[in-house]
Design a protein around this motif. Structure first.
Motif, PDB file in Angstrom:
ATOM      1  N   GLN A 136       5.780   6.467  -8.217  1.00  0.00           N
ATOM      2  CA  GLN A 136       5.337   6.352  -9.636  1.00  0.00           C
ATOM      3  C   GLN A 136       5.851   5.243 -10.421  1.00  0.00           C
ATOM      4  OE1 GLN A 136       7.438   9.393 -12.284  1.00  0.00           O
ATOM      5  NE2 GLN A 136       5.368  10.481 -12.741  1.00  0.00           N
ATOM      6  N   ILE A 175       3.411   2.522 -12.403  1.00  0.00           N
ATOM      7  CA  ILE A 175       3.647   2.100 -13.665  1.00  0.00           C
ATOM      8  C   ILE A 175       4.104   0.466 -13.889  1.00  0.00           C
ATOM      9  CG2 ILE A 175       5.137   2.528 -15.694  1.00  0.00           C
ATOM     10  CD1 ILE A 175       5.038   5.513 -15.043  1.00  0.00           C
ATOM     11  N   THR A 176       4.972   0.118 -13.175  1.00  0.00           N
ATOM     12  CA  THR A 176       5.493  -1.176 -13.173  1.00  0.00           C
ATOM     13  C   THR A 176       4.699  -2.325 -12.435  1.00  0.00           C
ATOM     14  OG1 THR A 176       7.014  -0.892 -11.352  1.00  0.00           O
ATOM     15  CG2 THR A 176       7.839  -0.479 -13.588  1.00  0.00           C
ATOM     16  N   TYR A 180       9.633   1.970 -17.024  1.00  0.00           N
ATOM     17  CA  TYR A 180       9.237   2.927 -16.333  1.00  0.00           C
ATOM     18  C   TYR A 180       9.633   4.426 -17.256  1.00  0.00           C
ATOM     19  CZ  TYR A 180       9.737   6.861 -13.058  1.00  0.00           C
ATOM     20  OH  TYR A 180       9.616   8.003 -12.345  1.00  0.00           O
ATOM     21  N   ALA A 194       7.346   5.111 -20.188  1.00  0.00           N
ATOM     22  CA  ALA A 194       6.185   5.298 -20.006  1.00  0.00           C
ATOM     23  C   ALA A 194       5.943   6.803 -19.760  1.00  0.00           C
ATOM     24  CB  ALA A 194       5.577   4.568 -18.783  1.00  0.00           C
TER      25      ALA A 194
END
Length: 324
Positions: free
Chosen positions: A63, A67-68, A84, A87
């Motif tokens: 995850q 995101i990154t 991260y 978000a």
């Protein structure tokens, strides 16, 4: 200079391509995060970590990567971790759990020499800790009186409640408890590391009542397994003779049953963790020391034990008076 010898026409190499080649060359000796994770998870399996723990780390770190959009270990920074966390649309308590997992994996990267400094150690998430209460003996006795023990499921659940209350074992350990773990002659549970969270052997006493109920449950189990032609030696099984624990969760049939009883009978504090805390508080009330209780619970950190005990400030003051 090299630029003066550059070929032209179809053999020409653009400045953009040269720049890209330079960047790729720069990363040629860098380890990718995916390769690093693969190595770390292999190390964890060899070290004996549970598969569900590894799966949890894998889910959270994947995850983080989604995101990154990071690729290399050396690209992970304080900012990327904050990006991260920012978000995530989850509660702060959940963010804290995710952060702890990220830190745990990064620490393993550090141990392998892929990261020099533990730059993530200063990242914190402050939350107001909610004190979790233990089940009272009155609530436990009330539940046992209400449950109709004439059926296999209800009898099994009653034995499960008493086992957790009188030994303090975790719900997952309960689901993995085998017949050979019970020594009826010496009246104790011999819990080997394979079913313990900390992988350490633990020996816990049981009383006559619990011993008799466990013997009766094993007899009922034999009838269930014979009827459904299932083969296992688990002490707590489903009504179809199967084992209860799932590989990807600490939840099992008994945990769901406790939740059902709590709602049906209006008992707010009937769950596996509350029963475990009740066991700890009961030991304390009978004069057991905190280190002894910590050992009985299988805790690696005594600070966790003190949270389980949930000592009232007035209670602490009264006890301290004895040492004045």
């Amino acid at each position: 200079m090299v630029m003066n010898n550059r070929k032209h026409g179809i053999f020409a190499v653009t400045d953009e391509a040269i720049s890209l080649a330079y960047i790729n060359d720069k990363k040629s000796d860098a380890i990718t995060i995916k390769n690093a994770l693969s190595t770390v998870f292999q190390q964890m399996r060899v070290a004996g970590n549970r598969e569900r723990t590894i799966e949890s780390y894998q889910y959270i770190f994947n995850q983080f990567l989604d995101i990154t959009q990071l690729k290399y270990v050396e690209d992970i920074t304080v900012k990327s971790i904050y990006d991260y966390l920012d978000a995530l649309e989850v509660a702060r308590e959940t963010k804290l759990i995710r952060l702890k997992s990220i830190k745990a994996v990064l620490s393993k990267f550090h141990n392998n020499g892929w990261i020099k400094e533990k730059f993530w150690s200063g990242i914190q998430i402050k939350i107001d800790k909610k004190v979790k209460k233990g089940t009272t003996e009155e609530e436990i006795m009330k539940l046992i009186e209400i449950i109709d023990q004439s059926s296999f499921i209800d009898y099994r659940d009653t034995v499960a409640v008493l086992t957790m209350y009188k030994t303090g074992i975790r719900i997952r350990t309960l689901g993995e408890l085998q017949e050979h773990h019970i020594d009826f002659d010496k009246m104790c549970l011999n819990l080997d590391g394979s079913i313990m969270k900390n992988h350490k052997y633990l020996k816990l006493p049981i009383d006559d009542k619990l011993s008799s109920m466990l013997k009766r449950l094993i007899q009922l189990n034999n009838g269930i397994r014979s009827y459904y032609e299932t083969k296992n030696t688990n002490v707590f099984i489903t009504q179809n003779g199967l084992t209860m624990n799932k590989s990807n969760s600490s939840n099992n049939a008994i945990s769901k049953q406790l939740n059902k009883y709590s709602k049906r009978f209006g008992l707010d504090n009937i769950n596996a963790h509350a029963l475990r805390r009740a066991y700890a508080k009961n030991l304390l009330n009978k004069g057991a020391s905190v280190p002894l209780i910590s050992k009985a619970l299988g805790h690696s950190d005594i600070a966790v034990t003190t949270q389980y005990l949930d000592l009232d400030v007035d209670e602490v003051a009264r006890d301290l008076m004895d040492f004045m």
